[in-house]
Design a protein around this motif. Sequence first.
Motif, PDB file in Angstrom:
ATOM      1  N   UNK A   1      34.244  34.922  27.749  1.00 42.08           N
ATOM      2  CA  UNK A   1      35.378  36.020  27.327  1.00 42.08           C
ATOM      3  C   UNK A   1      36.564  35.070  27.831  1.00 42.08           C
ATOM      4  N   UNK A   2      37.596  35.564  27.394  1.00 42.28           N
ATOM      5  CA  UNK A   2      39.138  35.002  27.837  1.00 42.28           C
ATOM      6  C   UNK A   2      39.252  35.580  29.111  1.00 42.28           C
ATOM      7  N   UNK A   3      39.856  34.695  29.982  1.00 42.63           N
ATOM      8  CA  UNK A   3      39.974  34.861  31.338  1.00 42.63           C
ATOM      9  C   UNK A   3      41.126  35.929  31.573  1.00 42.63           C
ATOM     10  N   UNK A   4      40.764  37.201  32.550  1.00 42.52           N
ATOM     11  CA  UNK A   4      41.564  38.041  33.007  1.00 42.52           C
ATOM     12  C   UNK A   4      42.391  39.143  31.656  1.00 42.52           C
ATOM     13  N   UNK A   5      41.268  39.105  30.558  1.00 45.46           N
ATOM     14  CA  UNK A   5      41.984  39.536  29.579  1.00 45.46           C
ATOM     15  C   UNK A   5      41.925  41.182  29.911  1.00 45.46           C
ATOM     16  N   UNK A   6      40.930  41.722  30.360  1.00 48.12           N
ATOM     17  CA  UNK A   6      40.787  43.205  30.658  1.00 48.12           C
ATOM     18  C   UNK A   6      42.000  43.662  31.642  1.00 48.12           C
ATOM     19  N   UNK A   7      42.258  42.945  32.668  1.00 45.70           N
ATOM     20  CA  UNK A   7      43.483  43.247  33.626  1.00 45.70           C
ATOM     21  C   UNK A   7      44.490  43.467  32.951  1.00 45.70           C
ATOM     22  N   UNK A   8      44.815  42.232  32.013  1.00 46.25           N
ATOM     23  CA  UNK A   8      46.143  42.110  31.484  1.00 46.25           C
ATOM     24  C   UNK A   8      46.205  43.352  30.339  1.00 46.25           C
ATOM     25  N   UNK A   9      45.031  43.929  29.794  1.00 43.49           N
ATOM     26  CA  UNK A   9      45.185  44.938  28.831  1.00 43.49           C
ATOM     27  C   UNK A   9      45.414  46.167  29.535  1.00 43.49           C
ATOM     28  N   UNK A  10      44.739  46.397  30.592  1.00 42.80           N
ATOM     29  CA  UNK A  10      45.176  47.745  31.364  1.00 42.80           C
ATOM     30  C   UNK A  10      46.629  47.687  31.949  1.00 42.80           C
ATOM     31  N   UNK A  11      47.225  46.560  32.238  1.00 42.08           N
ATOM     32  CA  UNK A  11      48.679  46.697  32.489  1.00 42.08           C
ATOM     33  C   UNK A  11      49.353  46.981  31.322  1.00 42.08           C
ATOM     34  N   UNK A  12      49.020  46.631  30.135  1.00 42.21           N
ATOM     35  CA  UNK A  12      49.816  46.796  28.895  1.00 42.21           C
ATOM     36  C   UNK A  12      49.701  48.320  28.776  1.00 42.21           C
TER      37      UNK A  12
END
Length: 327
Positions: free
Chosen positions: A130-141
């Motif tokens: 998976x793309x790195x840190x994508x879940x954390x950035x999505x939750x920030x969005x």
Amino acid sequence: GEIAGQRGARRTVVERELEAQGARLLLQRREVAVAAWQAYFDALAAGEELRLAQRLEGVGERVATVTRAMADRGLASGIDADVAEASLVGVQQVRFAAERRKASAYATLATLYGLDPLTTRTAVEGELTELPAVEEQARQALGHDGSARPELRVLEGERKAAEARADAFGRARVPNITVSVLAQNDGFNERVLGAGLAVPIPLPYPVGRTYAGEIAEAKATARRTQTDAERVRRELRLDIAVALQAFASRRAERDAFTPERMQRAEASIRSIAGEVQAARLSIRDAVVTLQALMGLLQSELAARRALALASVDLARAAGLPLEGGAR
């Protein structure tokens, strides 16, 4: 001269339309980047699938060879040898399908990068994860209002452009004063100087043009785009929530294939031919075992591919800038 600021109003309309067009261009670039990432992960998965099929084909060939040799010496039946060879054909079909998928994935990736899919022979390297840190950035969005998203910037630019057009049409109704200066010689060769001031009087509709229809249309367009922006904002948040759930589910599915389990499966596959030759495993059990372990390895590969693609979907839903590479 234009005393009501008509020229500045027209310039504002153009500026707002350029802003909306720039947001559309950014949105298209991100869609192309998403397609490129999807094709990249498909190409990685296709390459791994082909290598897996080649390894399994080698195991199937050894099993078929051992079984045929045992049948020739009377240690196994001819039916068992036929079953082993039939299993080998099935594994070969998997390899052929993997070769086709790899060729298709590589051609798609080359096309997205503007290369000739028939002549380009570029190796695709990387890790199918998976793309790195994508879940954390999505939750920030999710915590932001999304005003920076190009989807909303397009609508915002269209709204501002419509409002600027309404203002420009309103200013166009203001009459412009005309100042004239006259200098000439009359019939007696005497110099005549004169000046004039003209103030046009707008005629009422339908004789004159009041721009009432254009103003009403522009204001209606502004209200519609504002409503569309609210709808798109809700849809974007929903897309992020759905993509987060899908990503979490795909990650749990991938984690079910533990490294220890996959290592044991690989070791078992490598030892099948030797177990058959040592008579510790029957031919038919070997075929069934090979098919079961092959299915396990294929499922693990499919789970990793699905997780990688789910991370791309999550990045797109969250509006992450994939066109510059994963961050």
